[in-house]
Design a protein around this motif. Structure first.
Motif, mmCIF file in Angstrom:
data_model
loop_
_atom_site.group_PDB
_atom_site.id
_atom_site.type_symbol
_atom_site.label_atom_id
_atom_site.label_comp_id
_atom_site.label_asym_id
_atom_site.label_seq_id
_atom_site.Cartn_x
_atom_site.Cartn_y
_atom_site.Cartn_z
ATOM 1 N N ARG A 1 7.670 6.755 -3.426
ATOM 2 C CA ARG A 1 8.056 7.569 -2.263
ATOM 3 C C ARG A 1 7.469 7.048 -0.965
ATOM 4 O O ARG A 1 8.086 7.182 0.096
ATOM 5 C CB ARG A 1 7.594 9.018 -2.485
ATOM 6 N N ASP A 2 6.273 6.477 -1.042
ATOM 7 C CA ASP A 2 5.570 6.070 0.164
ATOM 8 C C ASP A 2 4.462 5.086 -0.204
ATOM 9 O O ASP A 2 4.327 4.682 -1.366
ATOM 10 C CB ASP A 2 4.985 7.292 0.883
ATOM 11 N N PHE A 3 3.672 4.714 0.804
ATOM 12 C CA PHE A 3 2.639 3.712 0.568
ATOM 13 C C PHE A 3 1.542 4.244 -0.348
ATOM 14 O O PHE A 3 0.933 3.477 -1.102
ATOM 15 C CB PHE A 3 2.032 3.253 1.897
ATOM 16 N N ILE B 1 -4.144 1.627 4.626
ATOM 17 C CA ILE B 1 -3.492 2.868 5.051
ATOM 18 C C ILE B 1 -3.873 3.181 6.494
ATOM 19 O O ILE B 1 -3.029 3.519 7.323
ATOM 20 C CB ILE B 1 -3.874 4.031 4.110
ATOM 21 N N PHE B 2 -5.169 3.047 6.803
ATOM 22 C CA PHE B 2 -5.614 3.263 8.190
ATOM 23 C C PHE B 2 -5.002 2.224 9.115
ATOM 24 O O PHE B 2 -4.541 2.555 10.223
ATOM 25 C CB PHE B 2 -7.134 3.205 8.273
ATOM 26 N N ASP B 3 -4.999 0.960 8.697
ATOM 27 C CA ASP B 3 -4.449 -0.110 9.531
ATOM 28 C C ASP B 3 -2.997 0.169 9.900
ATOM 29 O O ASP B 3 -2.595 0.019 11.061
ATOM 30 C CB ASP B 3 -4.542 -1.452 8.803
ATOM 31 N N ILE C 1 6.380 6.545 6.343
ATOM 32 C CA ILE C 1 6.175 5.353 5.511
ATOM 33 C C ILE C 1 4.908 5.486 4.669
ATOM 34 O O ILE C 1 4.902 5.179 3.472
ATOM 35 C CB ILE C 1 6.100 4.094 6.392
ATOM 36 N N VAL C 2 3.838 5.988 5.273
ATOM 37 C CA VAL C 2 2.538 6.045 4.587
ATOM 38 C C VAL C 2 2.417 7.267 3.685
ATOM 39 O O VAL C 2 2.021 7.168 2.524
ATOM 40 C CB VAL C 2 1.396 6.027 5.613
ATOM 41 N N PHE C 3 2.775 8.457 4.238
ATOM 42 C CA PHE C 3 2.567 9.708 3.519
ATOM 43 C C PHE C 3 3.833 10.299 2.923
ATOM 44 O O PHE C 3 3.768 11.271 2.168
ATOM 45 C CB PHE C 3 1.927 10.753 4.444
ATOM 46 N N GLY C 4 5.000 9.755 3.289
ATOM 47 C CA GLY C 4 6.253 10.229 2.724
ATOM 48 C C GLY C 4 6.849 11.426 3.424
ATOM 49 O O GLY C 4 7.845 11.986 2.959
#
Length: 512
Positions: free
Chosen positions: A273-275, A300-302, A194-197
């Motif tokens: 693609r992602d966050f 992103i860290f959260d 989700i975050v990095f794809g």
């Protein structure tokens, strides 16, 4: 002139009767205010000069347990003074927690931005530690972003199904697997997509670094740190845990910055693609949003932190209870194979597996991996059960006390999955005293993702593996230990028999 002695006051007054009567009335008012203040003040242990009640909590390995001990002496609302001035109020029982976080949600939804460690780490931003309109905007933004990235669609389910296969394959390759190292990798890969794809390989050094950092922070950045209440200690204490937490988090921040730079190389504004792509879109259209760039960066860290540690810890507890109660595991397996056979379990199957869902819920209740909630704060006086919590107090809801509340749970110390089933065998989806994802306005935004992960990982492991206690002559410790934020199971060993490996192959899994 004559000296008059009343209570603690000594004063020279004229013997004029009117003046004397006025003076006595004023003193009576002061006395009444002192008495009523003492009556309305919250109970708590004796306070030491300067340190307050820090000594009362010092040395306790599990903070939630020490607070339960104080509850026996002082009741369901206790007040502690942390350091010279910080007021900490702990609230126990389902009814009082509901009154605090639901009925008074508008007064208790704040984070205390005067706690040194989290305030320094998050700088009053991100989803976890922001307040007011800023927090409201961030929360809405994150919820919409998760939806846009498919966190509630079929591609999330597919990612989890693929990851369960990677997990079991990795389990089959090792004769002695550290499950508390392997499970976090599988779970973290879901939020990584989700975050990095993309997902990480389990032996990726960057992945190892990220997970080690998260593990350190969750174990060392709890409320128990004295630096929270006396910040000067972070500068004068050798090897300050607070200072180490700051340094560890910088490692993840540096990695995220690197990923952002890599995303910029092939960023397409018409494709998400992602966050991180959402973050880049925001940078390119900053005038369209009222959310600062640093807030999205902290988000992103959260997302990664909240989407990794708690779910993997819950799965470790689920495995522990499945090997502790093999008959429960067998009932789950029968239900799963009846519904899905040997095919991949899907999330659509869950309504046909009420007993398995009840087992997952009962483990979350009895284990209570977040035994005490993240700190809240009240910006004004809050009345709870006729008692006043003073404004600017740090508030701790003791969620384990709700999960063990005898008013709502019969024999709460016993493991009984049936308590989450109706008389006709249907799953009870919403129990008023069940808060694995907190309650009120600060309920975890990743709740739906976590529930899907818990269901698919659990059902696939049960379907394809028989989980057994590797050393049955050694008793299993079901109590766990709260080393920081979460309640972790103590080390245990599992022997698995996996039908997806070669027939008859067994693997022993060590959970450290």
């Amino acid at each position: 002139m004559r000296k008059i002695y009343i209570l603690d006051y000594t004063v020279d007054v004229d013997c004029n009767p009117v003046l004397l009567a006025t003076f006595v009335c004023i003193l009576l008012v002061l006395l009444w205010q002192r008495v009523t203040s003492r009556i309305n003040s919250l109970p708590g242990p004796h306070r030491w000069p300067v340190l307050g009640n820090i000594p009362a909590l010092a040395g306790s390995q599990s903070l939630y347990k020490r607070l339960l001990e104080l509850r026996k002496d002082y009741g369901d609302i206790i007040q502690l003074r942390m350091g010279p001035s910080m007021n900490l109020v702990v609230v126990f029982s389902q009814d009082l927690i509901k009154e605090l976080l639901v009925d008074n949600a508008d007064k208790t939804e704040f984070r205390p931005n005067w706690l040194y460690v989290p305030d320094t780490m998050f700088n009053k931003t991100g989803i976890i530690w922001s307040n007011g309109k800023h927090w409201t905007h961030l929360r809405k933004f994150a919820i919409h972003a998760l939806k846009d990235l498919g966190a509630e669609k079929s591609n999330l389910e597919q990612n989890i199904q693929v990851e369960t296969n990677y997990l079991i394959s990795a389990m089959c390759k090792e004769n002695n697997v550290q499950m508390d190292k392997l499970l976090p990798k599988a779970v973290s890969n879901i939020i990584s997509n989700i975050v990095f794809g993309s997902r990480f390989e389990y032996n990726d050094p960057d992945f190892e670094m990220i997970l080690n950092v998260l593990d350190y922070i969750f174990k060392h950045a709890g409320l128990h740190l004295p630096e929270n209440f006396m910040p000067i200690l972070a500068n004068i204490m050798p090897n300050s845990e607070a200072r180490c937490c700051f340094e560890e988090k910088e490692k993840i921040d540096d990695y995220v910055k690197l990923q952002i730079e890599k995303h910029k190389e092939n960023y397409n504004p018409s494709e998400t693609r992602d966050f991180i792509d959402i973050y880049l879109h925001h940078l390119n259209n900053a005038n369209e949003s009222n959310i600062p760039d640093k807030s999205l960066f902290h988000m992103i860290f959260d997302l990664f932190a909240a989407g990794s540690e708690t779910t993997s810890t819950t799965l470790l507890w689920i495995i522990l209870y499945l090997i502790k109660y093999p008959s429960v595991q067998d009932l789950c397996r029968t239900e799963i194979t009846t519904v899905a056979g040997l095919r991949q379990v899907s999330y659509a199957d869950k309504d046909k597996m009420p007993y398995t869902l009840a087992v997952i819920d009962e483990v979350q209740r009895i284990a209570s991996i977040g035994p005490i909630g993240l700190p809240r704060a009240c910006m004004e006086d809050v009345s709870i059960s006729g008692k006043i919590i003073p404004k600017h107090s740090v508030i701790i809801p003791h969620f384990m006390s709700a999960h063990y509340d005898e008013k709502y749970w019969e024999n709460p110390t016993e493991f009984q999955p049936e308590r989450f089933l109706t008389d006709d065998g249907k799953h009870i989806k919403h129990h008023k005293a069940f808060h694995p994802f907190s309650v009120g306005s600060r309920t975890c935004i990743g709740k739906n993702v976590a529930e899907m992960e818990l269901f698919l990982f659990t059902t696939t492991l049960i379907q394809r593996c028989r989980l057994q206690h590797a050393t049955p002559y050694e008793p299993l410790d079901m109590e766990g230990v709260q080393s920081g934020i979460t309640l972790l199971p103590k080390p245990y060993k599992v022997r698995i028999r996996d039908r997806s490996c070669s027939v008859g192959v067994e693997r022993q899994i060590s959970i450290y």
